[in-house]
Design a protein around this motif. Structure first.
Motif, PDB file in Angstrom:
ATOM      1  N   HIS A 260       0.845  -1.201   0.000  1.00 36.83           N
ATOM      2  CA  HIS A 260       0.000   0.000   0.000  1.00 36.83           C
ATOM      3  C   HIS A 260       0.878   1.247   0.000  1.00 36.83           C
ATOM      4  CE1 HIS A 260      -3.394  -2.620   0.658  1.00 36.83           C
ATOM      5  NE2 HIS A 260      -2.733  -3.166   1.667  1.00 36.83           N
ATOM      6  N   ALA A 261       1.911   1.203  -0.814  1.00 34.51           N
ATOM      7  CA  ALA A 261       2.892   2.280  -0.897  1.00 34.51           C
ATOM      8  C   ALA A 261       2.864   2.883  -2.295  1.00 34.51           C
ATOM      9  CB  ALA A 261       4.286   1.735  -0.594  1.00 34.51           C
ATOM     10  N   SER A 262       3.552   4.000  -2.444  1.00 37.24           N
ATOM     11  CA  SER A 262       3.679   4.595  -3.774  1.00 37.24           C
ATOM     12  C   SER A 262       5.113   4.449  -4.247  1.00 37.24           C
ATOM     13  CB  SER A 262       3.265   6.067  -3.759  1.00 37.24           C
ATOM     14  OG  SER A 262       4.199   6.829  -3.039  1.00 37.24           O
ATOM     15  N   LEU A 263       5.258   4.369  -5.546  1.00 42.52           N
ATOM     16  CA  LEU A 263       6.574   4.245  -6.154  1.00 42.52           C
ATOM     17  C   LEU A 263       6.587   5.090  -7.411  1.00 42.52           C
ATOM     18  CD1 LEU A 263       9.301   2.481  -6.078  1.00 42.52           C
ATOM     19  CD2 LEU A 263       8.219   1.266  -7.952  1.00 42.52           C
ATOM     20  N   THR A 264       7.581   5.960  -7.517  1.00 40.03           N
ATOM     21  CA  THR A 264       7.747   6.742  -8.743  1.00 40.03           C
ATOM     22  C   THR A 264       9.176   6.550  -9.245  1.00 40.03           C
ATOM     23  OG1 THR A 264       8.348   8.725  -7.499  1.00 40.03           O
ATOM     24  CG2 THR A 264       6.041   8.497  -8.132  1.00 40.03           C
ATOM     25  N   VAL A 265       9.289   6.475 -10.543  1.00 37.26           N
ATOM     26  CA  VAL A 265      10.586   6.378 -11.197  1.00 37.26           C
ATOM     27  C   VAL A 265      10.652   7.529 -12.183  1.00 37.26           C
ATOM     28  CG1 VAL A 265      12.103   4.968 -12.651  1.00 37.26           C
ATOM     29  CG2 VAL A 265      10.609   3.863 -10.963  1.00 37.26           C
ATOM     30  N   THR A 266      11.629   8.408 -11.984  1.00 35.78           N
ATOM     31  CA  THR A 266      11.806   9.527 -12.905  1.00 35.78           C
ATOM     32  C   THR A 266      13.205   9.445 -13.502  1.00 35.78           C
ATOM     33  OG1 THR A 266      12.469  10.956 -11.070  1.00 35.78           O
ATOM     34  CG2 THR A 266      10.171  11.059 -11.743  1.00 35.78           C
ATOM     35  N   SER A 267      13.279   9.762 -14.782  1.00 35.21           N
ATOM     36  CA  SER A 267      14.547   9.687 -15.477  1.00 35.21           C
ATOM     37  C   SER A 267      14.477  10.504 -16.750  1.00 35.21           C
ATOM     38  CB  SER A 267      14.876   8.230 -15.819  1.00 35.21           C
ATOM     39  OG  SER A 267      16.184   8.123 -16.346  1.00 35.21           O
ATOM     40  N   GLN A 268      15.638  10.816 -17.261  1.00 36.52           N
ATOM     41  CA  GLN A 268      15.796  11.466 -18.555  1.00 36.52           C
ATOM     42  C   GLN A 268      17.069  10.939 -19.174  1.00 36.52           C
ATOM     43  OE1 GLN A 268      15.826  15.724 -17.513  1.00 36.52           O
ATOM     44  NE2 GLN A 268      14.556  15.955 -19.338  1.00 36.52           N
ATOM     45  N   PRO A 269      17.088  10.771 -20.478  1.00 37.87           N
ATOM     46  CA  PRO A 269      18.343  10.350 -21.107  1.00 37.87           C
ATOM     47  C   PRO A 269      19.472  11.323 -20.755  1.00 37.87           C
ATOM     48  CG  PRO A 269      16.531  10.182 -22.666  1.00 37.87           C
ATOM     49  CD  PRO A 269      15.991  10.881 -21.446  1.00 37.87           C
ATOM     50  N   GLY A 270      20.575  10.770 -20.288  1.00 42.97           N
ATOM     51  CA  GLY A 270      21.744  11.559 -19.934  1.00 42.97           C
ATOM     52  C   GLY A 270      21.682  12.214 -18.566  1.00 42.97           C
TER      53      GLY A 270
ATOM     54  N   GLY B  45      20.490  10.523 -15.460  1.00 46.36           N
ATOM     55  CA  GLY B  45      20.329   9.625 -14.328  1.00 46.36           C
ATOM     56  C   GLY B  45      18.882   9.245 -14.056  1.00 46.36           C
ATOM     57  N   THR B  46      18.695   8.563 -12.922  1.00 43.91           N
ATOM     58  CA  THR B  46      17.380   8.047 -12.548  1.00 43.91           C
ATOM     59  C   THR B  46      17.156   8.267 -11.067  1.00 43.91           C
ATOM     60  OG1 THR B  46      17.513   6.381 -14.289  1.00 43.91           O
ATOM     61  CG2 THR B  46      15.931   5.959 -12.520  1.00 43.91           C
ATOM     62  N   HIS B  47      15.904   8.505 -10.699  1.00 44.11           N
ATOM     63  CA  HIS B  47      15.498   8.655  -9.296  1.00 44.11           C
ATOM     64  C   HIS B  47      14.329   7.709  -9.051  1.00 44.11           C
ATOM     65  CE1 HIS B  47      13.233  11.250  -6.114  1.00 44.11           C
ATOM     66  NE2 HIS B  47      13.924  10.281  -5.539  1.00 44.11           N
ATOM     67  N   VAL B  48      14.485   6.821  -8.076  1.00 45.38           N
ATOM     68  CA  VAL B  48      13.413   5.934  -7.632  1.00 45.38           C
ATOM     69  C   VAL B  48      12.994   6.418  -6.252  1.00 45.38           C
ATOM     70  CG1 VAL B  48      12.800   3.569  -6.959  1.00 45.38           C
ATOM     71  CG2 VAL B  48      14.315   3.959  -8.923  1.00 45.38           C
ATOM     72  N   CYS B  49      11.702   6.715  -6.081  1.00 44.00           N
ATOM     73  CA  CYS B  49      11.173   7.170  -4.796  1.00 44.00           C
ATOM     74  C   CYS B  49      10.082   6.206  -4.346  1.00 44.00           C
ATOM     75  CB  CYS B  49      10.624   8.590  -4.907  1.00 44.00           C
ATOM     76  SG  CYS B  49       9.922   9.192  -3.343  1.00 44.00           S
ATOM     77  N   PHE B  50      10.308   5.568  -3.208  1.00 43.90           N
ATOM     78  CA  PHE B  50       9.362   4.633  -2.603  1.00 43.90           C
ATOM     79  C   PHE B  50       8.862   5.260  -1.312  1.00 43.90           C
ATOM     80  CE2 PHE B  50       8.733   1.442   0.693  1.00 43.90           C
ATOM     81  CZ  PHE B  50       7.773   0.649   0.101  1.00 43.90           C
ATOM     82  N   SER B  51       7.541   5.379  -1.162  1.00 43.57           N
ATOM     83  CA  SER B  51       6.950   6.006   0.043  1.00 43.57           C
ATOM     84  C   SER B  51       5.897   5.079   0.635  1.00 43.57           C
ATOM     85  CB  SER B  51       6.293   7.336  -0.307  1.00 43.57           C
ATOM     86  OG  SER B  51       7.236   8.247  -0.806  1.00 43.57           O
ATOM     87  N   LEU B  52       6.083   4.775   1.922  1.00 46.08           N
ATOM     88  CA  LEU B  52       5.178   3.902   2.656  1.00 46.08           C
ATOM     89  C   LEU B  52       4.555   4.685   3.803  1.00 46.08           C
ATOM     90  CD1 LEU B  52       4.193   0.952   3.273  1.00 46.08           C
ATOM     91  CD2 LEU B  52       6.236   0.721   4.696  1.00 46.08           C
ATOM     92  N   PRO B  53       3.223   4.750   3.896  1.00 47.84           N
ATOM     93  CA  PRO B  53       2.602   5.456   5.021  1.00 47.84           C
ATOM     94  C   PRO B  53       3.059   4.858   6.351  1.00 47.84           C
ATOM     95  CG  PRO B  53       0.964   4.972   3.332  1.00 47.84           C
ATOM     96  CD  PRO B  53       2.225   4.228   2.951  1.00 47.84           C
ATOM     97  N   LEU B  54       3.443   5.721   7.297  1.00 44.39           N
ATOM     98  CA  LEU B  54       3.935   5.255   8.594  1.00 44.39           C
ATOM     99  C   LEU B  54       2.884   4.453   9.358  1.00 44.39           C
ATOM    100  CD1 LEU B  54       6.059   8.254   9.879  1.00 44.39           C
ATOM    101  CD2 LEU B  54       6.856   5.954   9.371  1.00 44.39           C
ATOM    102  N   ASN B  55       1.611   4.723   9.114  1.00 44.06           N
ATOM    103  CA  ASN B  55       0.589   3.961   9.823  1.00 44.06           C
ATOM    104  C   ASN B  55       0.528   2.505   9.337  1.00 44.06           C
ATOM    105  OD1 ASN B  55      -0.605   4.371   7.356  1.00 44.06           O
ATOM    106  ND2 ASN B  55      -2.464   5.316   8.160  1.00 44.06           N
ATOM    107  N   ASN B  56       1.294   2.187   8.289  1.00 46.88           N
ATOM    108  CA  ASN B  56       1.365   0.811   7.809  1.00 46.88           C
ATOM    109  C   ASN B  56       2.545   0.044   8.382  1.00 46.88           C
ATOM    110  OD1 ASN B  56      -0.828   1.332   6.234  1.00 46.88           O
ATOM    111  ND2 ASN B  56       0.257   1.341   4.293  1.00 46.88           N
ATOM    112  N   ILE B  57       3.368   0.704   9.237  1.00 42.40           N
ATOM    113  CA  ILE B  57       4.512   0.015   9.826  1.00 42.40           C
ATOM    114  C   ILE B  57       4.506   0.226  11.333  1.00 42.40           C
ATOM    115  CG2 ILE B  57       5.909   0.310   7.758  1.00 42.40           C
ATOM    116  CD1 ILE B  57       7.544   2.398   9.217  1.00 42.40           C
ATOM    117  N   LYS B  58       5.270  -0.595  12.024  1.00 35.60           N
ATOM    118  CA  LYS B  58       5.424  -0.379  13.473  1.00 35.60           C
ATOM    119  C   LYS B  58       6.406   0.758  13.683  1.00 35.60           C
ATOM    120  CE  LYS B  58       9.218  -3.446  14.614  1.00 35.60           C
ATOM    121  NZ  LYS B  58       9.695  -4.552  15.390  1.00 35.60           N
ATOM    122  N   SER B  59       6.348   1.380  14.837  1.00 37.27           N
ATOM    123  CA  SER B  59       7.279   2.486  15.083  1.00 37.27           C
ATOM    124  C   SER B  59       8.398   2.065  16.001  1.00 37.27           C
ATOM    125  CB  SER B  59       6.545   3.672  15.682  1.00 37.27           C
ATOM    126  OG  SER B  59       5.670   3.287  16.692  1.00 37.27           O
TER     127      SER B  59
END
Length: 162
Positions: free
Chosen positions: A136-146, A148-162
């Motif tokens: 139940h997380a979001s994932l974005t992959v952004t890139s452009q030729p030349g 590099g690439t950025h992978v961003c994974f976001s998980l709501p804290l209410n879905n994990i223990k603290s």
């Protein structure tokens, strides 16, 4: 005939070894902090790929549940595998953080990048999406030729223990 038998035996042995390594990693992920396992994997990948790795992990980062750690680790591992195979990067940055109700992992590389509208359709990307959906997380992959690439994974804290 003997060559075919030897080839089949080698293929089976490689598969068995992969399964054994995967099972060992699962046990390590269940018993260790995710940040520890990520640091170890990034160190190995940096040595194998001849790129410099910068890691930013705060001390007080909430620890995901055991099953979540496995999926998060696999997402990170897939991103690093893609960097090793395709990016030709000289530097990789990984930032883990917790803010605004999210547990987040950002992976950046300075590699050759790609055109996301035409390239993001392979098995690895589908596995990214499937694992994120399971969490139940979001994932974005952004890139452009030349660029590099950025992978961003976001998980709501209410879905994990603290």
């Amino acid at each position: 005939e003997q060559i075919h038998v030897a080839r089949d035996l080698i293929t089976q042995s490689i598969g068995d070894l992969r399964d054994m390594c995967r099972n060992l990693r699962h046990d390590q992920l269940r018993l260790s902090a995710l940040s520890t396992v990520i640091r170890e994997e990034l160190s190995r990948a940096g040595n194998a790929g001849n790129f410099q790795v910068r890691i930013d992990i705060p001390r007080q980062l909430p620890e995901p549940l055991s099953d979540q750690r496995i999926l998060i680790y696999r997402i990170m591992q897939e991103a690093i595998t893609n960097i090793l195979r395709h990016a030709r990067a000289t530097e990789v940055q990984v930032h883990l953080q917790s803010f605004n109700g999210l547990w987040q992992m950002n992976i950046y590389d300075n590699g050759r990048g790609f055109e996301p509208t035409t390239t993001v359709s392979g098995k690895g990307f589908r596995m990214f999406q499937t694992r994120s959906t399971l969490l139940h997380a979001s994932l974005t992959v952004t890139s452009q030729p030349g660029a590099g690439t950025h992978v961003c994974f976001s998980l709501p804290l209410n879905n994990i223990k603290s």
